[in-house]
Design an enzyme around this catalytic site. Structure first.
Site, PDB file in Angstrom:
ATOM      1  CG  ASN A  45      -4.489   8.877   1.482  1.00  0.00           C
ATOM      2  OD1 ASN A  45      -4.287   8.309   2.492  1.00  0.00           O
ATOM      3  ND2 ASN A  45      -4.414   8.099   0.171  1.00  0.00           N
ATOM      4  CD  GLU A 103       3.946   2.743  -2.399  1.00  0.00           C
ATOM      5  OE1 GLU A 103       5.292   3.063  -2.199  1.00  0.00           O
ATOM      6  OE2 GLU A 103       3.268   3.643  -3.269  1.00  0.00           O
ATOM      7  CD  GLU A 136      -5.638   1.691  -1.501  1.00  0.00           C
ATOM      8  OE1 GLU A 136      -5.002   1.582  -0.391  1.00  0.00           O
ATOM      9  OE2 GLU A 136      -4.959   2.802  -2.226  1.00  0.00           O
ATOM     10  CG  ASP A 142      -1.436  -6.791 -14.361  1.00  0.00           C
ATOM     11  OD1 ASP A 142      -0.919  -6.388 -15.512  1.00  0.00           O
ATOM     12  OD2 ASP A 142      -1.453  -6.593 -13.281  1.00  0.00           O
ATOM     13  CE1 TYR A 189       0.051   5.523  -8.901  1.00  0.00           C
ATOM     14  CE2 TYR A 189      -1.779   4.331  -7.418  1.00  0.00           C
ATOM     15  CZ  TYR A 189      -1.260   4.732  -8.538  1.00  0.00           C
ATOM     16  OH  TYR A 189      -2.013   4.510  -9.686  1.00  0.00           O
ATOM     17  CB  CYS A 190      -1.730   7.116  -1.563  1.00  0.00           C
ATOM     18  SG  CYS A 190      -2.029   5.491  -2.296  1.00  0.00           S
ATOM     19  CB  THR A 201      -7.484   6.539  -5.251  1.00  0.00           C
ATOM     20  OG1 THR A 201      -6.864   5.694  -4.235  1.00  0.00           O
ATOM     21  CG2 THR A 201      -7.732   7.972  -4.627  1.00  0.00           C
ATOM     22  CE  LYS A 223      -7.071   6.180  -1.253  1.00  0.00           C
ATOM     23  NZ  LYS A 223      -6.049   5.308  -0.618  1.00  0.00           N
ATOM     24  CE  LYS A 264      -2.768   7.612  -6.963  1.00  0.00           C
ATOM     25  NZ  LYS A 264      -3.978   7.544  -6.651  1.00  0.00           N
ATOM     26  CG  ASP A 265      -5.036  10.068  -2.733  1.00  0.00           C
ATOM     27  OD1 ASP A 265      -5.057   9.826  -4.053  1.00  0.00           O
ATOM     28  OD2 ASP A 265      -5.035   9.219  -2.014  1.00  0.00           O
ATOM     29  CE1 TYR A 309       2.377   8.144   8.249  1.00  0.00           C
ATOM     30  CE2 TYR A 309       1.395  10.512   8.213  1.00  0.00           C
ATOM     31  CZ  TYR A 309       1.944   9.138   7.477  1.00  0.00           C
ATOM     32  OH  TYR A 309       2.021   9.309   6.062  1.00  0.00           O
ATOM     33  CB  VAL A 333      -4.796  -1.952  -4.464  1.00  0.00           C
ATOM     34  CG1 VAL A 333      -6.480  -2.068  -4.334  1.00  0.00           C
ATOM     35  CG2 VAL A 333      -4.656  -0.605  -4.037  1.00  0.00           C
ATOM     36  N   GLY A 372       5.648  11.632   0.040  1.00  0.00           N
ATOM     37  CA  GLY A 372       5.852  11.057  -1.269  1.00  0.00           C
ATOM     38  C   GLY A 372       4.969   9.677  -1.628  1.00  0.00           C
TER      39      GLY A 372
END
Length: 394
Positions: free
Chosen positions: A207, A145, A141, A29, A258-259, A118, A203, A262-263, A248, A11, A256
């Site tokens: 997701n 990935e 966002e 960073d 990152y989003c 997020t 968001k 957890k979302d 899709y 992001v 799986g």
């Protein structure tokens, strides 16, 4: 404008490059190696567009470890810090976001602050009340990935959320939306300025809908495989209906990345006092799919199972929360001998399983090879490969 961006993940870095085409951007960073790479115009993440733009575009972009100076001088600050889901608390871990907000307040920055991390529904409203001297907005966002910069250059939409009682920030919301439009290649981009809690909802619900779609086609595939049917024909026939569409819909070992994991869990946590059935079902469906794959492989009584890549999609070097890890854990519990082929992992083991970079040896010593997505690497041993990739696409 002088813009500071906190975080150089997918992001943060994609936003930094997008905005650095026209503005002076400083990426902050805490990892020196990542800062050095960005300053050498090397991408710390696998993303073809990010790599190309860093090498070939004229960008006003520098990276630094000195967040104080960057935030103090900035007119606009974007927070793109990670917010992992904490299974113990049942919420996103927002400490990194709050640490940056505290730092911004401490250096007395007057910048407009955009949270892109997020976060739970209602978080921006609460945090803006905790930091009344800061001007805080939320802009979700919608990036993939490996294609993060592409998705910023050709965005599906731009959404900016304003906390209640902070309507004076409307010009700032419009300004941020215009900056994102300015950096994009796509010209006709839908823009929606709404409440911050509504933006957070967009968001998480977006997701979760994608997760529902993944889980739905995976359950079709489970049924077809159990009943000896051709999954691809079923999905193709469904896809001719324009309301469903041929997209899709490629089965997998589970959702799986990152989003989505957890979302969906965070959205379920937000439903704690609200009647629901479907949100919980999609979280459980993903676990059911991984259990089915593991049980099916175990029923074949293999001597050794090879895991081809921990990454779950092509063009990505990230395997955070990849579904294959849940399958690995289940196969380990069954006492099955495993080996992992993952060329991006600089370790001899992963979660107690041997890791090899020797593709030929991996192919020869594995009885069955699990591959979430097919690859030319596996063509010589295609009879050993177990995959649910029916359409050779993500």
């Amino acid at each position: 404008m002088k813009i500071a961006i906190a975080g150089t993940g997918y992001v943060g870095l994609s936003n930094a490059i997008l905005l650095a085409q026209h503005h002076e951007v400083t990426a902050v960073d805490v990892i020196p190696e990542k800062v050095d790479m960005v300053n050498r115009r090397e991408s710390p993440i696998a993303d073809a567009y990010i790599e190309d733009y860093l090498k070939h575009k004229n960008l006003s972009l520098t990276a630094t470890l000195d967040g104080d100076s960057a935030y103090r001088e900035a007119e606009l600050i974007i927070i793109a810090a990670p917010t992992n889901y904490d299974d113990v608390t049942g919420h996103f871990d927002t400490r990194a976001v709050e640490s940056i907000l505290s730092q911004i307040q401490r250096v007395k920055s007057k910048a407009l602050v955009i949270i892109k991390s997020t976060i739970p529904i209602g978080y921006t409203q609460k945090i803006s009340e905790r930091y009344p001297t800061l001007s805080i907005l939320f802009a979700p966002e919608f990036l993939r990935e490996g294609k993060a910069l592409y998705d910023n250059l050709y965005p599906s939409r731009i959404i900016v959320g304003i906390p209640k009682g902070k309507e004076s920030l409307l010009p700032g919301a419009r300004l941020f939306a215009s900056l994102m439009q300015e950096g994009a290649i796509k010209e006709e981009i839908p823009v929606l300025i709404t409440g911050s809690s509504e933006a957070e909802s967009i968001k998480l619900f977006s997701n979760t809908f994608l997760a529902i779609r993944v889980a739905y086609f995976n359950e079709i595939d489970t049924y077809a495989e159990e009943k000896g049917l051709h999954t691809a024909d079923i999905i193709k026939g469904m896809g001719y209906d324009p309301r469903i569409g041929d997209f899709y819909n490629n089965p997998s070992f589970g959702y799986g990345g990152y989003c989505l994991p957890k979302d969906t869990k965070q959205l379920l946590a937000n439903y704690r006092d609200v009647p629901e059935t479907m949100i919980r079902a999609v979280v459980e469906a993903n676990e059911t799919r991984k259990q089915y794959i593991a049980d099916h492989i175990a029923s074949l009584s293999p001597k050794r199972v090879g895991i081809y890549r921990l990454t779950m999609k092509s063009g990505s070097d990230n395997f955070r929360s990849s579904a294959i890890q849940g399958i690995i854990e289940r196969l380990k519990e069954k006492g099955i001998d495993l080996i992992i082929y993952e060329p991006t992992l600089d370790k001899d083991t992963f979660e107690g399983v041997p890791v090899t970079h020797d593709l030929e040896s991996f192919r020869e010593t594995s009885d069955i090879i699990l591959a979430n997505r097919v690859s030319e690497d596996l063509l010589p041993v295609k009879d050993k490969v177990y995959t649910r990739d029916l359409f050779s696409r993500d």
